[in-house]
Design a protein around this motif. Structure first.
Motif, PDB file in Angstrom:
ATOM      1  N   LEU A  10     -17.329  31.885 -37.339  1.00 16.08           N
ATOM      2  CA  LEU A  10     -18.492  32.408 -36.412  1.00 16.08           C
ATOM      3  C   LEU A  10     -18.317  33.550 -35.874  1.00 16.08           C
ATOM      4  O   LEU A  10     -19.143  34.157 -35.072  1.00 16.08           O
ATOM      5  CB  LEU A  10     -18.739  31.312 -35.246  1.00 16.08           C
ATOM      6  N   ALA A  11     -17.712  34.523 -36.657  1.00 19.20           N
ATOM      7  CA  ALA A  11     -17.483  35.851 -36.367  1.00 19.20           C
ATOM      8  C   ALA A  11     -18.965  36.576 -36.478  1.00 19.20           C
ATOM      9  O   ALA A  11     -19.903  36.242 -37.402  1.00 19.20           O
ATOM     10  CB  ALA A  11     -16.637  36.529 -37.410  1.00 19.20           C
ATOM     11  N   GLY A  12     -19.210  37.249 -35.188  1.00 22.27           N
ATOM     12  CA  GLY A  12     -20.548  37.832 -35.295  1.00 22.27           C
ATOM     13  C   GLY A  12     -21.597  36.885 -34.722  1.00 22.27           C
ATOM     14  O   GLY A  12     -22.774  37.443 -34.691  1.00 22.27           O
ATOM     15  N   THR A  13     -21.446  35.865 -34.453  1.00 28.18           N
ATOM     16  CA  THR A  13     -22.722  35.094 -34.049  1.00 28.18           C
ATOM     17  C   THR A  13     -22.584  34.899 -32.544  1.00 28.18           C
ATOM     18  O   THR A  13     -21.716  34.696 -31.949  1.00 28.18           O
ATOM     19  CB  THR A  13     -22.236  33.568 -34.449  1.00 28.18           C
ATOM     20  N   ASP A  14     -23.708  35.216 -31.842  1.00 26.42           N
ATOM     21  CA  ASP A  14     -24.173  35.248 -30.522  1.00 26.42           C
ATOM     22  C   ASP A  14     -24.424  34.225 -29.898  1.00 26.42           C
ATOM     23  O   ASP A  14     -24.175  33.959 -28.765  1.00 26.42           O
ATOM     24  CB  ASP A  14     -24.995  36.329 -30.302  1.00 26.42           C
ATOM     25  N   LEU A  15     -25.099  33.124 -30.690  1.00 24.28           N
ATOM     26  CA  LEU A  15     -25.366  31.951 -30.040  1.00 24.28           C
ATOM     27  C   LEU A  15     -25.458  30.759 -31.105  1.00 24.28           C
ATOM     28  O   LEU A  15     -25.730  31.092 -32.372  1.00 24.28           O
ATOM     29  CB  LEU A  15     -26.817  31.947 -29.471  1.00 24.28           C
ATOM     30  N   ASP A  60     -41.187  15.015 -26.104  1.00 27.30           N
ATOM     31  CA  ASP A  60     -40.153  15.294 -24.812  1.00 27.30           C
ATOM     32  C   ASP A  60     -40.083  16.850 -24.858  1.00 27.30           C
ATOM     33  O   ASP A  60     -40.036  17.489 -23.731  1.00 27.30           O
ATOM     34  CB  ASP A  60     -38.947  14.851 -24.849  1.00 27.30           C
ATOM     35  N   LEU A  61     -39.882  17.498 -25.980  1.00 27.22           N
ATOM     36  CA  LEU A  61     -39.309  18.935 -26.158  1.00 27.22           C
ATOM     37  C   LEU A  61     -40.545  19.843 -26.023  1.00 27.22           C
ATOM     38  O   LEU A  61     -40.583  20.861 -25.731  1.00 27.22           O
ATOM     39  CB  LEU A  61     -38.727  19.069 -27.602  1.00 27.22           C
ATOM     40  N   ASP A  62     -41.889  19.138 -26.245  1.00 22.45           N
ATOM     41  CA  ASP A  62     -43.139  19.896 -25.666  1.00 22.45           C
ATOM     42  C   ASP A  62     -43.618  19.818 -24.421  1.00 22.45           C
ATOM     43  O   ASP A  62     -44.554  20.296 -23.937  1.00 22.45           O
ATOM     44  CB  ASP A  62     -44.358  19.352 -26.700  1.00 22.45           C
ATOM     45  N   VAL A  63     -43.004  18.976 -23.358  1.00 23.43           N
ATOM     46  CA  VAL A  63     -43.154  18.920 -21.870  1.00 23.43           C
ATOM     47  C   VAL A  63     -42.868  20.444 -21.485  1.00 23.43           C
ATOM     48  O   VAL A  63     -41.969  20.967 -21.646  1.00 23.43           O
ATOM     49  CB  VAL A  63     -42.380  18.003 -21.247  1.00 23.43           C
ATOM     50  N   PRO A  64     -43.818  20.952 -20.896  1.00 26.67           N
ATOM     51  CA  PRO A  64     -43.720  22.440 -20.241  1.00 26.67           C
ATOM     52  C   PRO A  64     -42.449  22.631 -19.693  1.00 26.67           C
ATOM     53  O   PRO A  64     -41.849  23.764 -19.919  1.00 26.67           O
ATOM     54  CB  PRO A  64     -44.984  22.747 -19.568  1.00 26.67           C
ATOM     55  N   GLU A  65     -42.104  21.870 -18.776  1.00 32.31           N
ATOM     56  CA  GLU A  65     -40.925  22.244 -17.979  1.00 32.31           C
ATOM     57  C   GLU A  65     -39.545  22.081 -18.723  1.00 32.31           C
ATOM     58  O   GLU A  65     -38.626  22.865 -18.931  1.00 32.31           O
ATOM     59  CB  GLU A  65     -40.756  21.234 -17.079  1.00 32.31           C
ATOM     60  N   VAL A  66     -39.534  21.052 -19.830  1.00 34.22           N
ATOM     61  CA  VAL A  66     -38.287  20.856 -20.569  1.00 34.22           C
ATOM     62  C   VAL A  66     -38.422  22.165 -21.603  1.00 34.22           C
ATOM     63  O   VAL A  66     -37.209  22.776 -22.017  1.00 34.22           O
ATOM     64  CB  VAL A  66     -38.503  19.505 -21.534  1.00 34.22           C
ATOM     65  N   ARG A  67     -39.465  22.421 -22.337  1.00 33.85           N
ATOM     66  CA  ARG A  67     -39.559  23.477 -22.994  1.00 33.85           C
ATOM     67  C   ARG A  67     -39.034  24.665 -22.429  1.00 33.85           C
ATOM     68  O   ARG A  67     -38.466  25.547 -23.172  1.00 33.85           O
ATOM     69  CB  ARG A  67     -40.962  23.671 -23.682  1.00 33.85           C
ATOM     70  N   THR A  68     -39.343  25.046 -21.375  1.00 32.30           N
ATOM     71  CA  THR A  68     -39.211  26.434 -20.745  1.00 32.30           C
ATOM     72  C   THR A  68     -37.753  26.276 -20.299  1.00 32.30           C
ATOM     73  O   THR A  68     -37.179  27.392 -20.528  1.00 32.30           O
ATOM     74  CB  THR A  68     -39.982  26.351 -19.238  1.00 32.30           C
ATOM     75  N   MET A  69     -37.227  25.121 -19.891  1.00 34.86           N
ATOM     76  CA  MET A  69     -35.740  25.263 -19.570  1.00 34.86           C
ATOM     77  C   MET A  69     -34.880  25.677 -20.805  1.00 34.86           C
ATOM     78  O   MET A  69     -33.796  26.369 -20.802  1.00 34.86           O
ATOM     79  CB  MET A  69     -35.335  23.775 -18.824  1.00 34.86           C
ATOM     80  N   ILE A  70     -35.374  24.731 -21.991  1.00 38.25           N
ATOM     81  CA  ILE A  70     -34.623  25.039 -23.086  1.00 38.25           C
ATOM     82  C   ILE A  70     -34.625  26.642 -23.561  1.00 38.25           C
ATOM     83  O   ILE A  70     -33.482  27.268 -23.958  1.00 38.25           O
ATOM     84  CB  ILE A  70     -34.938  24.018 -24.297  1.00 38.25           C
ATOM     85  N   GLU A  71     -35.621  27.103 -23.638  1.00 36.26           N
ATOM     86  CA  GLU A  71     -36.035  28.649 -23.990  1.00 36.26           C
ATOM     87  C   GLU A  71     -35.207  29.308 -23.257  1.00 36.26           C
ATOM     88  O   GLU A  71     -34.537  30.387 -23.778  1.00 36.26           O
ATOM     89  CB  GLU A  71     -37.361  28.897 -24.174  1.00 36.26           C
ATOM     90  N   ARG A  72     -35.343  29.308 -22.037  1.00 36.58           N
ATOM     91  CA  ARG A  72     -34.485  30.060 -21.280  1.00 36.58           C
ATOM     92  C   ARG A  72     -33.091  29.842 -21.200  1.00 36.58           C
ATOM     93  O   ARG A  72     -32.210  31.065 -21.401  1.00 36.58           O
ATOM     94  CB  ARG A  72     -34.887  29.863 -19.746  1.00 36.58           C
ATOM     95  N   GLY A  73     -32.471  28.465 -21.490  1.00 36.57           N
ATOM     96  CA  GLY A  73     -31.083  28.335 -21.498  1.00 36.57           C
ATOM     97  C   GLY A  73     -30.625  28.926 -22.854  1.00 36.57           C
ATOM     98  O   GLY A  73     -29.454  29.154 -23.059  1.00 36.57           O
ATOM     99  N   LEU A  74     -31.349  28.773 -24.080  1.00 32.55           N
ATOM    100  CA  LEU A  74     -30.803  29.750 -25.060  1.00 32.55           C
ATOM    101  C   LEU A  74     -30.455  30.983 -24.865  1.00 32.55           C
ATOM    102  O   LEU A  74     -29.652  31.620 -25.208  1.00 32.55           O
ATOM    103  CB  LEU A  74     -31.844  29.358 -26.176  1.00 32.55           C
ATOM    104  N   LEU A  75     -31.586  31.789 -24.344  1.00 32.77           N
ATOM    105  CA  LEU A  75     -31.366  33.202 -23.978  1.00 32.77           C
ATOM    106  C   LEU A  75     -29.970  33.510 -23.053  1.00 32.77           C
ATOM    107  O   LEU A  75     -29.466  34.307 -23.261  1.00 32.77           O
ATOM    108  CB  LEU A  75     -32.605  33.671 -23.711  1.00 32.77           C
TER     109      LEU A  75
END
Length: 214
Positions: A49-54, A195-210
């Protein structure tokens, strides 16, 4: 010029969680935020995983070798972020306690199957900023969790005739943690594509990835 970050998306395991389709919901978001994205269903990717950020993982159940797990652990300890949702991260590799130590939690049950329940935001953190409590009708994960997790959201269980002892039990539903230099993000909601399209769930995951990314 800032170097492009690299994200590895790994999917597989139990097909009921539609791992390929679920991760495809988020790969465009990663690309829009400056990641070069590699997608694989081969856990040998964890050997280097060398060079992998996420690493975004969506593998429910399944198996991981000691060498693959060690490669992932070493990368996270060195600063690679690790993130996911639902069974894709906390019901992965059930027989590997080293992996469970990294994630800070393990799925135990979803009493009653699909049930009405509330997700309560309990922290002041960029991942949940501006979000309030919200309702879901889906699997409510009962987990065994590490007390060192930074819990961002919780869910409280109602009674169930087969599990009377769970009434009033409050479980972490979303959390972050660190492992060496690496950041880890876990969201337990996310059983279905809906479930992944529920706005709150989607927002938390997107922010969590970053947030998790190096």
């Amino acid at each position: 010029m800032t170097a492009e970050r690299r994200a590895l998306v790994v999917w597989g395991g139990w097909p009921g969680h539609k791992p390929q389709e679920a991760t495809e919901l988020f790969t465009p978001y990663l690309k829009e935020n400056g990641f070069a994205v590699e997608v694989t269903d081969d856990l040998d990717a964890y050997l280097d995983l060398a060079g992998t950020d996420l690493v975004l993982q969506c593998i429910s159940m399944g198996e991981i070798t000691a060498e693959q797990c060690k490669g992932l652990e070493t990368a996270i300890r060195g600063g690679t972020g690790f993130a996911g949702w639902h069974g894709g991260i906390v019901d992965s590799f059930r027989d590997n306690t080293d992996y469970q130590f990294i994630t800070g939690g393990q799925f135990i049950s979803h009493p009653g199957g699909f049930v009405d329940h509330e997700i309560q935001i309990v922290a002041d953190h960029p991942i949940v900023e501006g979000l309030t409590h919200f309702d879901l009708h889906t699997e409510q994960y009962y987990v065994h969790a590490d007390p060192t997790n930074n819990v961002l959201a919780t869910t409280t269980f109602r009674g169930h005739p087969d599990y009377p002892w769970i009434e009033g039990a409050t479980m972490p539903a979303v959390w972050t943690r660190t492992w060496g230099e690496g950041r880890i993000f876990v969201c337990t909601p996310g059983h279905s594509l809906e479930d992944l399209d529920v706005p709150e769930v989607r927002t938390m995951i997107e922010r969590g990835l970053l947030w998790a990314s190096r």
